[in-house]
Design a protein around this motif. Structure first.
Motif, PDB file in Angstrom:
ATOM      1  N   ILE A  98      51.618  22.969  51.094  1.00  0.00           N
ATOM      2  CA  ILE A  98      52.007  24.301  51.574  1.00  0.00           C
ATOM      3  C   ILE A  98      51.571  25.384  50.589  1.00  0.00           C
ATOM      4  CG2 ILE A  98      53.963  25.807  52.103  1.00  0.00           C
ATOM      5  CD1 ILE A  98      55.375  23.433  53.319  1.00  0.00           C
ATOM      6  N   ASN A 102      48.392  26.392  52.639  1.00  0.00           N
ATOM      7  CA  ASN A 102      48.992  27.416  53.506  1.00  0.00           C
ATOM      8  C   ASN A 102      49.159  28.754  52.786  1.00  0.00           C
ATOM      9  OD1 ASN A 102      50.129  24.608  54.377  1.00  0.00           O
ATOM     10  ND2 ASN A 102      50.257  25.860  56.192  1.00  0.00           N
ATOM     11  N   LYS A 103      49.515  28.690  51.511  1.00  0.00           N
ATOM     12  CA  LYS A 103      49.759  29.917  50.744  1.00  0.00           C
ATOM     13  C   LYS A 103      48.668  30.148  49.698  1.00  0.00           C
ATOM     14  CE  LYS A 103      54.797  29.589  51.320  1.00  0.00           C
ATOM     15  NZ  LYS A 103      56.104  29.554  50.615  1.00  0.00           N
ATOM     16  N   TYR A 164      39.487  25.416  55.086  1.00  0.00           N
ATOM     17  CA  TYR A 164      40.501  26.360  55.564  1.00  0.00           C
ATOM     18  C   TYR A 164      40.182  27.777  55.095  1.00  0.00           C
ATOM     19  CZ  TYR A 164      43.482  22.154  56.019  1.00  0.00           C
ATOM     20  OH  TYR A 164      43.987  20.917  56.325  1.00  0.00           O
ATOM     21  N   ASN A 167      44.894  29.850  56.170  1.00  0.00           N
ATOM     22  CA  ASN A 167      45.732  28.839  56.820  1.00  0.00           C
ATOM     23  C   ASN A 167      45.186  28.380  58.174  1.00  0.00           C
ATOM     24  OD1 ASN A 167      47.928  27.079  56.837  1.00  0.00           O
ATOM     25  ND2 ASN A 167      49.246  28.526  57.915  1.00  0.00           N
TER      26      ASN A 167
END
Length: 237
Positions: A98, A102-103, A164, A167
């Motif tokens: 994450i 994602n971050k 990526y 995200n």
């Protein structure tokens, strides 16, 4: 009677000696100063590019302030660039996913390699990614043992590379056939990743195409021409 607010050298001397009081600011002077301050203040909101584009419009009195703001913007830009420099492949687990993916941050490209030890092609790709991470330090390169990142991820899908941005998956390469096996070169992997946008390569074309063209050329040159075959047939008769 001499005007104490008049701008003369004699009045300036008298003001310095305290004989005359300081010159009173007129409302017009205050308004001009406020306008000047508002103009200078607007420069604070400009980017480095905007400061450069508008430098011909700067007043002489503004140059010192503008240079200060330019140096401030340059320092901020350098700080932001320093945050985006990675330069190596980082090992992560599922718990790190994450924060690292994602971050990762707005505009940060992330290349994640799912692998397992004991698979030669996975080891080769990890070597290539280490070189690419050094070559393209503003792209975040990650690797993770497949089953620690995705539970029960099948070995037949290894190696797997996900790309990526913000995200969102922009590209995915799954399985050994996609990579062309152990003949995969560093340049071929760089080209594949560059097609996703994650790195800006200086390669002009797909290195695999060059290899295929050379292979086909070699095959053609080894085949007998039609005329040679016909000549040999006539000799036999």
């Amino acid at each position: 009677m001499q005007d104490p607010n008049e701008d003369t050298e004699w009045n300036d001397i008298l003001r310095k000696k305290g004989i005359l009081p300081p010159k009173e600011e007129s409302p017009q002077d205050d308004e001009e100063e406020q306008q000047h301050q508002s103009v200078v203040q607007s420069y604070e909101d400009m980017t480095l590019e905007e400061l450069h584009d508008n430098q011909d419009d700067f007043e002489e009195d503004d140059e010192a302030a503008i240079e200060m703001y330019r140096q401030k913007r340059l320092a901020e830009w350098k700080a932001s660039q320093a945050k985006n420099i990675f330069g190596e492949v980082t090992e992560i687990s599922g718990q790190d996913y994450i924060n690292e993916v994602n971050k990762a941050g707005e505009g940060i490209w992330v290349v994640l390699h799912l692998y397992k030890q004991g698979i030669p092609l996975c080891s080769l790709i990890n070597q290539h990614l280490s070189a690419l991470a050094h070559k393209f330090p503003q792209t975040k390169f990650l690797k993770s043992i497949s089953t620690t990142c995705i539970a029960n991820y099948p070995d037949r899908n290894l190696p797997t590379v996900f790309v990526y941005l913000d995200n969102q998956i922009k590209a995915q390469f799954i399985g050994p056939l996609v990579f062309g096996g152990m003949k995969l070169t560093l340049e071929e992997l760089e080209w594949r990743i560059s097609e996703s946008g994650a790195v800006k390569t200086e390669l002009e074309e797909n290195p695999r195409k060059q290899i295929e063209d050379k292979l086909m050329s070699s095959i053609r040159s080894s085949l007998p021409t039609r005329r040679t075959s016909e000549s040999e047939s006539e000799d036999e008769d």
